[in-house]
Design a protein around this motif. Structure first.
Motif, PDB file in Angstrom:
ATOM      1  N   LEU A   1       0.826  -1.204   0.000  1.00 23.34           N
ATOM      2  CA  LEU A   1       0.000   0.000   0.000  1.00 23.34           C
ATOM      3  C   LEU A   1       0.860   1.255   0.000  1.00 23.34           C
ATOM      4  CD1 LEU A   1      -2.716  -1.011   2.649  1.00 23.34           C
ATOM      5  CD2 LEU A   1      -2.884  -1.152   0.150  1.00 23.34           C
ATOM      6  N   THR A   2       0.318   2.291  -0.633  1.00 24.71           N
ATOM      7  CA  THR A   2       0.955   3.603  -0.689  1.00 24.71           C
ATOM      8  C   THR A   2      -0.025   4.628  -0.156  1.00 24.71           C
ATOM      9  OG1 THR A   2       2.193   2.961  -2.663  1.00 24.71           O
ATOM     10  CG2 THR A   2       2.018   5.327  -2.207  1.00 24.71           C
ATOM     11  N   PRO A   3       0.381   5.536   0.751  1.00 25.72           N
ATOM     12  CA  PRO A   3      -0.536   6.579   1.215  1.00 25.72           C
ATOM     13  C   PRO A   3      -1.058   7.418   0.046  1.00 25.72           C
ATOM     14  CG  PRO A   3       1.440   6.505   2.578  1.00 25.72           C
ATOM     15  CD  PRO A   3       1.702   5.620   1.400  1.00 25.72           C
ATOM     16  N   ALA A   4      -2.360   7.709   0.084  1.00 24.01           N
ATOM     17  CA  ALA A   4      -2.989   8.446  -1.015  1.00 24.01           C
ATOM     18  C   ALA A   4      -3.897   9.552  -0.502  1.00 24.01           C
ATOM     19  CB  ALA A   4      -3.772   7.487  -1.913  1.00 24.01           C
ATOM     20  N   GLY A   5      -3.563  10.129   0.653  1.00 18.47           N
ATOM     21  CA  GLY A   5      -4.342  11.259   1.154  1.00 18.47           C
ATOM     22  C   GLY A   5      -5.452  10.838   2.075  1.00 18.47           C
ATOM     23  N   ARG A   6      -6.543  11.600   2.019  1.00 19.37           N
ATOM     24  CA  ARG A   6      -7.699  11.379   2.891  1.00 19.37           C
ATOM     25  C   ARG A   6      -8.947  11.185   2.036  1.00 19.37           C
ATOM     26  NH1 ARG A   6      -7.391  10.927   8.398  1.00 19.37           N
ATOM     27  NH2 ARG A   6      -8.889  12.566   8.852  1.00 19.37           N
ATOM     28  N   GLU A   7      -9.895  10.437   2.573  1.00 14.41           N
ATOM     29  CA  GLU A   7     -11.127  10.147   1.854  1.00 14.41           C
ATOM     30  C   GLU A   7     -12.237   9.947   2.863  1.00 14.41           C
ATOM     31  OE1 GLU A   7     -13.334  10.484  -0.467  1.00 14.41           O
ATOM     32  OE2 GLU A   7     -11.840   9.856  -1.961  1.00 14.41           O
ATOM     33  N   HIS A   8     -13.489   9.900   2.368  1.00 12.30           N
ATOM     34  CA  HIS A   8     -14.631   9.627   3.237  1.00 12.30           C
ATOM     35  C   HIS A   8     -14.998   8.150   3.172  1.00 12.30           C
ATOM     36  CE1 HIS A   8     -15.292  14.036   3.143  1.00 12.30           C
ATOM     37  NE2 HIS A   8     -15.805  13.812   4.338  1.00 12.30           N
ATOM     38  N   HIS A   9     -15.172   7.542   4.353  1.00  7.05           N
ATOM     39  CA  HIS A   9     -15.810   6.237   4.473  1.00  7.05           C
ATOM     40  C   HIS A   9     -17.169   6.517   5.096  1.00  7.05           C
ATOM     41  CE1 HIS A   9     -15.998   2.108   6.701  1.00  7.05           C
ATOM     42  NE2 HIS A   9     -16.833   2.165   5.681  1.00  7.05           N
ATOM     43  N   GLY A  10     -18.213   6.526   4.273  1.00  5.56           N
ATOM     44  CA  GLY A  10     -19.500   7.048   4.730  1.00  5.56           C
ATOM     45  C   GLY A  10     -19.363   8.538   4.968  1.00  5.56           C
ATOM     46  N   THR A  11     -19.621   8.962   6.190  1.00  9.29           N
ATOM     47  CA  THR A  11     -19.445  10.378   6.537  1.00  9.29           C
ATOM     48  C   THR A  11     -18.196  10.593   7.389  1.00  9.29           C
ATOM     49  OG1 THR A  11     -20.896  10.096   8.458  1.00  9.29           O
ATOM     50  CG2 THR A  11     -21.918  10.860   6.414  1.00  9.29           C
ATOM     51  N   THR A  12     -17.392   9.524   7.576  1.00 14.98           N
ATOM     52  CA  THR A  12     -16.176   9.609   8.383  1.00 14.98           C
ATOM     53  C   THR A  12     -14.977   9.895   7.500  1.00 14.98           C
ATOM     54  OG1 THR A  12     -17.072   8.019   9.977  1.00 14.98           O
ATOM     55  CG2 THR A  12     -14.692   8.374  10.004  1.00 14.98           C
ATOM     56  N   ARG A  13     -14.196  10.881   7.875  1.00 14.66           N
ATOM     57  CA  ARG A  13     -12.969  11.208   7.162  1.00 14.66           C
ATOM     58  C   ARG A  13     -11.861  10.290   7.652  1.00 14.66           C
ATOM     59  NH1 ARG A  13     -11.980  13.880   2.426  1.00 14.66           N
ATOM     60  NH2 ARG A  13     -10.150  15.215   2.525  1.00 14.66           N
ATOM     61  N   THR A  14     -11.135   9.655   6.718  1.00 12.22           N
ATOM     62  CA  THR A  14     -10.128   8.678   7.107  1.00 12.22           C
ATOM     63  C   THR A  14      -8.968   8.697   6.123  1.00 12.22           C
ATOM     64  OG1 THR A  14      -9.775   6.346   7.674  1.00 12.22           O
ATOM     65  CG2 THR A  14     -11.202   6.794   5.803  1.00 12.22           C
ATOM     66  N   ASP A  15      -7.867   8.054   6.524  1.00 16.78           N
ATOM     67  CA  ASP A  15      -6.729   7.911   5.625  1.00 16.78           C
ATOM     68  C   ASP A  15      -7.075   6.942   4.502  1.00 16.78           C
ATOM     69  OD1 ASP A  15      -5.057   9.597   7.119  1.00 16.78           O
ATOM     70  OD2 ASP A  15      -4.468   7.959   8.449  1.00 16.78           O
ATOM     71  N   LEU A  16      -6.492   7.199   3.329  1.00 18.20           N
ATOM     72  CA  LEU A  16      -6.706   6.339   2.163  1.00 18.20           C
ATOM     73  C   LEU A  16      -5.356   5.824   1.680  1.00 18.20           C
ATOM     74  CD1 LEU A  16      -8.676   5.262  -0.059  1.00 18.20           C
ATOM     75  CD2 LEU A  16      -8.066   7.305  -1.380  1.00 18.20           C
ATOM     76  N   TYR A  17      -5.317   4.553   1.299  1.00 19.20           N
ATOM     77  CA  TYR A  17      -4.125   3.935   0.737  1.00 19.20           C
ATOM     78  C   TYR A  17      -4.506   3.237  -0.565  1.00 19.20           C
ATOM     79  CZ  TYR A  17      -2.314   4.644   5.460  1.00 19.20           C
ATOM     80  OH  TYR A  17      -1.933   5.201   6.649  1.00 19.20           O
ATOM     81  N   THR A  18      -3.561   3.151  -1.470  1.00 21.92           N
ATOM     82  CA  THR A  18      -3.823   2.464  -2.736  1.00 21.92           C
ATOM     83  C   THR A  18      -2.771   1.394  -2.969  1.00 21.92           C
ATOM     84  OG1 THR A  18      -2.536   4.055  -4.045  1.00 21.92           O
ATOM     85  CG2 THR A  18      -4.883   4.502  -3.750  1.00 21.92           C
ATOM     86  N   GLY A  19      -3.145   0.413  -3.766  1.00 23.17           N
ATOM     87  CA  GLY A  19      -2.241  -0.669  -4.123  1.00 23.17           C
ATOM     88  C   GLY A  19      -2.774  -1.403  -5.334  1.00 23.17           C
ATOM     89  N   THR A  20      -2.191  -2.554  -5.620  1.00 23.05           N
ATOM     90  CA  THR A  20      -2.595  -3.345  -6.777  1.00 23.05           C
ATOM     91  C   THR A  20      -2.617  -4.818  -6.385  1.00 23.05           C
ATOM     92  OG1 THR A  20      -1.532  -1.758  -8.277  1.00 23.05           O
ATOM     93  CG2 THR A  20      -2.121  -3.899  -9.190  1.00 23.05           C
ATOM     94  N   ALA A  21      -3.734  -5.493  -6.658  1.00 22.63           N
ATOM     95  CA  ALA A  21      -3.824  -6.942  -6.465  1.00 22.63           C
ATOM     96  C   ALA A  21      -3.411  -7.622  -7.766  1.00 22.63           C
ATOM     97  CB  ALA A  21      -5.243  -7.340  -6.079  1.00 22.63           C
ATOM     98  N   GLY A  22      -2.759  -8.766  -7.648  1.00 20.17           N
ATOM     99  CA  GLY A  22      -2.244  -9.439  -8.844  1.00 20.17           C
ATOM    100  C   GLY A  22      -3.339  -9.983  -9.729  1.00 20.17           C
ATOM    101  N   THR A  23      -4.180 -10.885  -9.178  1.00 19.04           N
ATOM    102  CA  THR A  23      -5.209 -11.549  -9.984  1.00 19.04           C
ATOM    103  C   THR A  23      -6.485 -11.710  -9.169  1.00 19.04           C
ATOM    104  OG1 THR A  23      -3.510 -12.805 -11.170  1.00 19.04           O
ATOM    105  CG2 THR A  23      -5.771 -13.565 -11.387  1.00 19.04           C
TER     106      THR A  23
END
Length: 403
Positions: free
Chosen positions: A180-202
């Motif tokens: 995972l790589t940090p990607a800022g902040r995002e909403h989970h529902g109405t909660t503000r939280t950290d967001l991470y991104t990555g890649t799954a193989g298959t």
């Protein structure tokens, strides 16, 4: 007279922007064609974009950029740079999206998920229609799930049109070996939280295989919410039917004729157009009571479930919005302030109607989904409304078919 002033004084421009805000996309496009240059360029791009006409949208965007100058046709606002990048991603052109962001915004503006999409381009393989049975799970009545294989591990993944590709908790991602790589902040529902991104193989769903699948991960998806979600951007790769009454998920190559043969025993009861904002926000026209001019975000992953007051089995809210909206739709103030209630009037999606709805109220006055690109969003419509039918998502027609 400056181009900006001409736009402010032009009645066609004002009317076109009002139509856009109401979600009357066809009317906005028609009025924009007669409007002053800035509005014409801006709304011609936007209306094509939300209708899935990405090549046309990019043509409008490119023409406006080429002709921009102090006394020429207008430059599009930089706020549209992200939408143009999304258009390229919807067309499976991540390298062009990367170059576009680099050219317009600079290297610092390139999000890590876009870098991942360039380095590991998504690949999809499905030769013919495949059918997956819906799985047994405590959440299944409210958030249907199927058995999938992710990087060699068999597990359950829930279907949620409120998500992107694969969405999961950070702990789950680490356990699966997804970097995972940090990607800022995002909403989970109405909660503000950290967001991470990555890649799954298959990722394998029945006979469908996806390689290099984008992943979003949030630390808030833990405990009772520790689920893996298949979102709109995976469903978008296929002609997809979520058949809750029949207990199955049907995936076909897009435009495949054989898909309909599996549904031939049931006549369509409604066709409802939808618009798509950004990567996965589907917007469709609905209603509440006597109102039929509302815009709903189709979020099948909205799981607001509570035991009804009469002691019957738990019930899922079909609609989620603010007390202010409910009051504007003639719900009494005291009722609208409740966390959930029976409004005593129907909820609509296109011509479909749910006569005895159970609805919920967000505690947030201005939720993160209050508008998409300037289109007013009146509420979230959940699986509780959608699950009464087998519904097909056709991303070529931008249309739902309910059977």
């Amino acid at each position: 007279m400056s181009p900006a002033l001409r736009d402010r004084l032009d009645p066609h421009a004002r009317a076109a922007w009002h139509a856009w805000a109401r979600g009357d996309i066809d009317e906005a496009a028609h009025l924009a064609a007669e409007a002053a240059p800035r509005t014409r360029a801006h709304l011609s791009f936007l209306t094509s974009y939300v209708r899935g006409e990405y090549e046309r949208a990019l043509a409008h965007y490119g023409t406006a950029l080429q002709r921009s100058g102090p006394d020429q046709a207008p430059a599009l606002p930089r706020a549209l740079d992200e939408a143009a990048a999304h258009a390229l991603l919807h067309l499976d052109r991540p390298a062009e999206a990367y170059e576009h962001v680099l050219r317009r915004r600079g290297r610092r503006a390139i999000p890590p998920d876009l870098r991942n999409r360039v380095d590991h381009p998504l690949k999809v393989s499905l030769a013919a229609t495949t059918v997956l049975p819906l799985a047994e799970h405590p959440l299944a009545p409210y958030l249907p799930a199927v058995t999938v294989t992710l990087d060699g591990r068999e597990l359950l993944a829930h279907i949620d049109t409120g998500g992107t590709f694969l969405v999961m908790g950070t702990e789950r991602a680490h356990a699966l070996g997804i970097q995972l790589t940090p990607a800022g902040r995002e909403h989970h529902g109405t909660t503000r939280t950290d967001l991470y991104t990555g890649t799954a193989g298959t990722l394998t769903l029945g006979d469908a295989t996806l390689a290099n699948v984008p992943v979003e991960a949030m630390p808030t998806l833990r405990g009772s919410q520790d689920v893996i979600v298949i979102g709109t951007n995976i469903l978008q790769r296929f002609l997809t039917t979520i058949d809750s009454p029949g207990g199955r998920l049907i995936l076909s190559p897009r435009r495949a004729a054989g898909h309909q043969a599996l549904l031939a025993a049931r006549e369509p009861v409604a066709r409802v157009p939808f618009h798509l904002w950004a990567d996965h926000y589907m917007i469709a026209r609905g209603g509440f009571g006597t109102r039929h001019d509302l815009n709903f975000f189709i979020d099948s992953g909205l799981v607001y479930v509570i035991a009804d007051d009469d002691g019957s089995s738990p019930r899922q809210a079909c609609l989620y919005t603010t007390a202010k909206h409910y009051r504007s739709w003639s719900v009494p103030r005291a009722t609208a302030a409740l966390p959930h209630f029976h409004p005593g009037v129907p909820v609509h999606l296109g011509p479909l109607t749910l006569d005895d709805p159970f609805v919920a109220t967000t505690p947030t006055r201005r939720p993160p989904w209050h508008d998409f690109g300037g289109i007013r969003i009146d509420g979230l419509l959940s699986h509780a409304f959608l699950s009464r039918h087998a519904w097909t998502l056709d991303f070529d027609r931008h249309e739902y078919t309910f059977r």
